[in-house]
Design a protein around this motif. Structure first.
Motif, PDB file in Angstrom:
ATOM      1  N   ALA B  55      49.368  61.997 -35.258  1.00 46.28           N
ATOM      2  CA  ALA B  55      49.870  62.009 -33.893  1.00 46.28           C
ATOM      3  C   ALA B  55      50.929  63.072 -33.682  1.00 46.28           C
ATOM      4  O   ALA B  55      51.114  63.563 -32.570  1.00 46.28           O
ATOM      5  N   HIS B  98      52.996  51.881 -33.319  1.00 50.03           N
ATOM      6  CA  HIS B  98      53.652  53.137 -32.980  1.00 50.03           C
ATOM      7  C   HIS B  98      54.316  52.967 -31.626  1.00 50.03           C
ATOM      8  O   HIS B  98      53.715  52.461 -30.706  1.00 50.03           O
ATOM      9  N   GLY B  99      55.579  53.363 -31.539  1.00 49.09           N
ATOM     10  CA  GLY B  99      56.225  53.248 -30.256  1.00 49.09           C
ATOM     11  C   GLY B  99      57.686  52.923 -30.388  1.00 49.09           C
ATOM     12  O   GLY B  99      58.221  52.853 -31.491  1.00 49.09           O
ATOM     13  N   PRO B 100      58.364  52.698 -29.266  1.00 46.15           N
ATOM     14  CA  PRO B 100      59.813  52.531 -29.300  1.00 46.15           C
ATOM     15  C   PRO B 100      60.231  51.214 -29.918  1.00 46.15           C
ATOM     16  O   PRO B 100      59.644  50.170 -29.646  1.00 46.15           O
ATOM     17  N   GLY B 101      61.250  51.326 -30.775  1.00 48.31           N
ATOM     18  CA  GLY B 101      61.874  50.126 -31.280  1.00 48.31           C
ATOM     19  C   GLY B 101      61.190  49.426 -32.423  1.00 48.31           C
ATOM     20  O   GLY B 101      61.716  48.455 -32.940  1.00 48.31           O
ATOM     21  N   TYR B 102      60.027  49.899 -32.835  1.00 47.96           N
ATOM     22  CA  TYR B 102      59.368  49.253 -33.961  1.00 47.96           C
ATOM     23  C   TYR B 102      59.963  49.806 -35.251  1.00 47.96           C
ATOM     24  O   TYR B 102      59.814  50.981 -35.558  1.00 47.96           O
ATOM     25  N   GLU B 103      60.613  48.918 -36.000  1.00 49.60           N
ATOM     26  CA  GLU B 103      61.295  49.393 -37.185  1.00 49.60           C
ATOM     27  C   GLU B 103      60.297  49.907 -38.208  1.00 49.60           C
ATOM     28  O   GLU B 103      59.179  49.396 -38.316  1.00 49.60           O
ATOM     29  N   GLN B 104      60.720  50.921 -38.929  1.00 49.14           N
ATOM     30  CA  GLN B 104      59.897  51.514 -39.969  1.00 49.14           C
ATOM     31  C   GLN B 104      60.382  51.013 -41.326  1.00 49.14           C
ATOM     32  O   GLN B 104      61.573  51.020 -41.600  1.00 49.14           O
TER      33      GLN B 104
END
Lengths: 115, 115
Positions: B55, B98-104
Protein backbone atom coordinates in the motif's frame (compact mmCIF):
# COMPACT_ATOMS: atom_id res chain seq x y z
CA UNK A 1 6.48 15.75 6.60
CA UNK A 2 5.61 14.35 10.02
CA UNK A 3 8.21 14.97 12.74
CA UNK A 4 8.61 13.76 16.32
CA UNK A 5 11.15 15.00 18.86
CA UNK A 6 11.57 13.39 22.27
CA UNK A 7 13.25 14.87 25.32
CA UNK A 8 15.32 14.30 27.28
CA UNK A 9 17.48 11.84 25.35
CA UNK A 10 18.31 10.08 28.63
CA UNK A 11 16.85 10.28 32.11
CA UNK A 12 18.22 8.79 35.31
CA UNK A 13 15.89 8.49 38.30
CA UNK A 14 16.04 7.04 41.75
CA UNK A 15 13.43 4.45 42.57
CA UNK A 16 10.28 6.27 43.63
CA UNK A 17 11.30 9.59 41.99
CA UNK A 18 8.45 10.60 39.67
CA UNK A 19 9.12 12.42 36.39
CA UNK A 20 7.86 13.02 32.85
CA UNK A 21 9.06 12.33 29.32
CA UNK A 22 8.16 14.74 26.53
CA UNK A 23 7.18 14.08 22.92
CA UNK A 24 6.76 17.10 20.63
CA UNK A 25 5.24 16.49 17.22
CA UNK A 26 4.16 18.05 13.95
CA UNK A 27 1.84 16.05 11.77
CA UNK A 28 -0.60 16.58 8.96
CA UNK A 29 -3.89 15.34 10.36
CA UNK A 30 -3.15 13.42 13.55
CA UNK A 31 -4.78 9.99 13.46
CA UNK A 32 -3.10 8.69 16.59
CA UNK A 33 -0.14 9.19 18.91
CA UNK A 34 1.47 6.00 20.20
CA UNK A 35 3.79 5.23 23.09
CA UNK A 36 5.97 2.13 23.03
CA UNK A 37 8.49 0.65 25.43
CA UNK A 38 11.61 -1.04 24.05
CA UNK A 39 13.95 -3.23 26.05
CA UNK A 40 17.49 -3.90 24.79
CA UNK A 41 17.56 -6.45 21.98
CA UNK A 42 13.77 -6.57 21.67
CA UNK A 43 11.10 -5.04 19.49
CA UNK A 44 8.94 -2.14 20.70
CA UNK A 45 6.09 -3.11 23.04
CA UNK A 46 2.82 -1.21 22.67
CA UNK A 47 1.73 0.90 25.65
CA UNK A 48 -0.90 3.52 24.65
CA UNK A 49 -2.75 5.17 21.80
CA UNK A 50 -4.06 8.73 22.17
CA UNK A 51 -6.34 10.25 19.55
CA UNK A 52 -7.22 13.80 20.51
CA UNK A 53 -6.05 16.71 22.66
CA UNK A 54 -7.08 16.36 26.27
CA UNK A 55 -7.12 12.60 26.23
CA UNK A 56 -5.33 10.68 29.01
CA UNK A 57 -4.60 6.99 29.49
CA UNK A 58 -3.07 5.11 32.42
CA UNK A 59 -1.40 1.77 32.93
CA UNK A 60 0.13 0.89 36.27
CA UNK A 61 2.74 3.59 37.02
CA UNK A 62 2.45 5.19 33.57
CA UNK A 63 0.10 7.94 32.43
CA UNK A 64 0.07 9.42 28.95
CA UNK A 65 -1.45 12.80 28.07
CA UNK A 66 -1.91 14.65 24.80
CA UNK A 67 -2.12 18.28 23.67
CA UNK A 68 -2.22 19.67 20.14
CA UNK A 69 1.58 19.92 20.00
CA UNK A 70 2.98 17.42 22.48
CA UNK A 71 2.46 14.37 24.61
CA UNK A 72 3.79 13.54 28.02
CA UNK A 73 4.48 10.18 29.59
CA UNK A 74 4.33 10.58 33.34
CA UNK A 75 6.01 7.94 35.48
CA UNK A 76 4.87 7.80 39.09
CA UNK A 77 7.09 6.17 41.71
CA UNK A 78 9.16 4.27 39.14
CA UNK A 79 10.82 0.93 39.84
CA UNK A 80 14.03 -0.46 38.36
CA UNK A 81 11.98 -2.70 36.05
CA UNK A 82 10.63 0.45 34.36
CA UNK A 83 14.11 1.00 32.92
CA UNK A 84 13.84 0.91 29.11
CA UNK A 85 13.75 3.14 26.05
CA UNK A 86 10.39 4.85 25.59
CA UNK A 87 9.39 5.64 22.03
CA UNK A 88 6.74 8.06 20.83
CA UNK A 89 5.24 7.80 17.35
CA UNK A 90 2.58 9.62 15.34
CA UNK A 91 0.27 8.38 12.66
CA UNK A 92 -1.09 10.99 10.32
CA UNK A 93 -2.43 11.68 6.87
CA UNK A 94 -5.77 11.98 5.19
CA UNK A 95 -7.99 8.94 4.85
CA UNK A 96 -6.98 6.85 1.85
CA UNK A 97 -3.69 8.66 1.42
CA UNK A 98 -0.50 6.73 0.78
CA UNK A 99 0.97 7.66 4.17
CA UNK A 100 -2.09 6.39 5.98
CA UNK A 101 -1.09 3.90 8.66
CA UNK A 102 2.68 4.25 8.85
CA UNK A 103 4.21 5.43 12.12
CA UNK A 104 6.80 8.20 12.40
CA UNK A 105 8.94 7.68 15.50
CA UNK A 106 11.03 9.92 17.68
CA UNK A 107 14.54 8.90 18.68
CA UNK A 108 13.40 7.71 22.11
CA UNK A 109 14.18 8.51 25.73
CA UNK A 110 16.43 6.09 27.59
CA UNK A 111 15.09 5.78 31.15
CA UNK A 112 17.24 4.30 33.90
CA UNK A 113 15.77 3.78 37.36
CA UNK A 114 18.29 3.09 40.12
CA UNK A 115 17.27 1.10 43.22
CA UNK B 1 -1.14 -16.14 21.85
CA UNK B 2 1.74 -16.10 19.39
CA UNK B 3 3.19 -12.74 18.52
CA UNK B 4 5.02 -11.52 15.45
CA UNK B 5 8.01 -13.71 14.66
CA UNK B 6 11.05 -12.87 12.56
CA UNK B 7 13.81 -15.03 11.18
CA UNK B 8 16.71 -15.11 11.35
CA UNK B 9 17.33 -13.23 14.58
CA UNK B 10 20.82 -12.36 13.40
CA UNK B 11 22.32 -12.26 9.92
CA UNK B 12 25.93 -11.51 9.04
CA UNK B 13 26.70 -11.13 5.36
CA UNK B 14 29.46 -9.79 3.17
CA UNK B 15 29.16 -6.58 1.21
CA UNK B 16 27.57 -7.23 -2.17
CA UNK B 17 25.63 -10.33 -1.11
CA UNK B 18 21.85 -10.87 -1.28
CA UNK B 19 19.78 -11.40 1.88
CA UNK B 20 16.19 -12.30 2.72
CA UNK B 21 14.51 -11.49 6.01
CA UNK B 22 11.26 -13.20 6.96
CA UNK B 23 8.29 -12.01 9.00
CA UNK B 24 5.36 -14.06 10.31
CA UNK B 25 2.60 -11.70 11.50
CA UNK B 26 0.03 -12.35 14.18
CA UNK B 27 -2.58 -14.73 12.81
CA UNK B 28 -5.47 -12.86 11.22
CA UNK B 29 -3.69 -9.52 10.99
CA UNK B 30 -4.18 -8.06 7.55
CA UNK B 31 -1.76 -5.13 7.75
CA UNK B 32 2.00 -5.73 7.86
CA UNK B 33 4.77 -3.16 8.21
CA UNK B 34 8.56 -3.17 7.86
CA UNK B 35 10.76 -0.68 9.72
CA UNK B 36 14.51 -0.25 10.07
CA UNK B 37 16.16 0.83 13.32
CA UNK B 38 19.71 2.11 13.56
CA UNK B 39 21.56 2.26 16.87
CA UNK B 40 20.24 5.02 19.11
CA UNK B 41 17.40 5.92 16.75
CA UNK B 42 13.70 5.22 16.56
CA UNK B 43 12.34 2.84 13.93
CA UNK B 44 12.13 4.24 10.39
CA UNK B 45 9.26 3.21 8.11
CA UNK B 46 10.10 1.19 5.00
CA UNK B 47 6.94 -0.36 3.53
CA UNK B 48 3.52 -1.65 4.46
CA UNK B 49 1.13 -4.19 3.03
CA UNK B 50 -2.62 -4.38 3.23
CA UNK B 51 -3.31 -7.95 2.26
CA UNK B 52 -1.01 -9.01 -0.57
CA UNK B 53 -0.37 -5.59 -2.06
CA UNK B 54 2.15 -2.96 -1.01
CA UNK B 55 0.00 0.00 0.00
CA UNK B 56 2.94 2.33 0.61
CA UNK B 57 6.59 1.64 -0.26
CA UNK B 58 7.73 5.24 0.06
CA UNK B 59 10.22 4.40 2.81
CA UNK B 60 12.33 1.95 0.81
CA UNK B 61 15.69 3.71 0.46
CA UNK B 62 16.47 2.55 -3.10
CA UNK B 63 15.76 -0.17 -5.65
CA UNK B 64 18.03 -2.66 -3.89
CA UNK B 65 15.25 -3.15 -1.36
CA UNK B 66 12.13 -5.11 -2.22
CA UNK B 67 9.42 -6.82 -0.17
CA UNK B 68 6.69 -9.33 -0.97
CA UNK B 69 3.69 -10.83 0.76
CA UNK B 70 2.33 -13.28 -1.82
CA UNK B 71 -0.42 -14.93 0.22
CA UNK B 72 -1.30 -12.08 2.53
CA UNK B 73 0.41 -13.56 5.56
CA UNK B 74 4.18 -14.14 5.66
CA UNK B 75 6.34 -11.37 4.22
CA UNK B 76 9.92 -11.36 2.99
CA UNK B 77 12.16 -8.31 2.81
CA UNK B 78 14.83 -8.74 0.16
CA UNK B 79 18.03 -6.72 -0.07
CA UNK B 80 20.28 -7.01 -3.12
CA UNK B 81 23.95 -6.03 -3.31
CA UNK B 82 24.13 -5.27 0.39
CA UNK B 83 26.18 -2.32 1.59
CA UNK B 84 27.72 -1.64 5.01
CA UNK B 85 25.18 1.16 5.48
CA UNK B 86 22.39 -1.43 5.38
CA UNK B 87 23.51 -2.72 8.79
CA UNK B 88 20.64 -2.19 11.22
CA UNK B 89 17.83 -4.00 13.02
CA UNK B 90 14.94 -4.72 10.68
CA UNK B 91 11.62 -4.77 12.50
CA UNK B 92 8.32 -6.17 11.32
CA UNK B 93 4.95 -5.21 12.77
CA UNK B 94 1.37 -6.22 12.15
CA UNK B 95 -2.05 -4.82 13.02
CA UNK B 96 -5.53 -6.20 12.83
CA UNK B 97 -6.51 -3.60 10.28
CA UNK B 98 -4.97 -0.82 8.28
CA UNK B 99 -6.04 2.61 9.33
CA UNK B 100 -6.03 5.18 12.11
CA UNK B 101 -5.45 4.16 15.65
CA UNK B 102 -4.87 0.47 15.13
CA UNK B 103 -1.86 -0.35 17.23
CA UNK B 104 1.01 -2.13 15.56
CA UNK B 105 2.59 -5.11 17.28
CA UNK B 106 6.28 -5.57 16.67
CA UNK B 107 8.44 -8.64 16.34
CA UNK B 108 11.86 -8.99 17.95
CA UNK B 109 13.67 -7.88 14.81
CA UNK B 110 16.48 -9.23 12.64
CA UNK B 111 19.89 -7.74 13.29
CA UNK B 112 21.67 -7.43 9.93
CA UNK B 113 25.41 -6.87 9.87
CA UNK B 114 27.12 -6.26 6.54
CA UNK B 115 30.89 -6.73 6.72
Amino acid sequence: EDQVTQSPEALRLQEGESSSLNCSYTVSGLRGLFWYRQDPGKGPEFLFTLYSAGEEKEKERLKATLTKKESFLHITAPKPEDSATYLCAVQGGAAGGTSYGKLTFGQGTILTVHP
Amino acid sequence: GAGVSQTPSNKVTEKGKYVELRCDPISGHTALYWYRQSLGQGPEFLIYFQGTGAADDSGLPNDRFFAVRPEGSVSTLKIQRTERGDSAVYLCASSSRHGPGYEQYFGPGTRLTVT
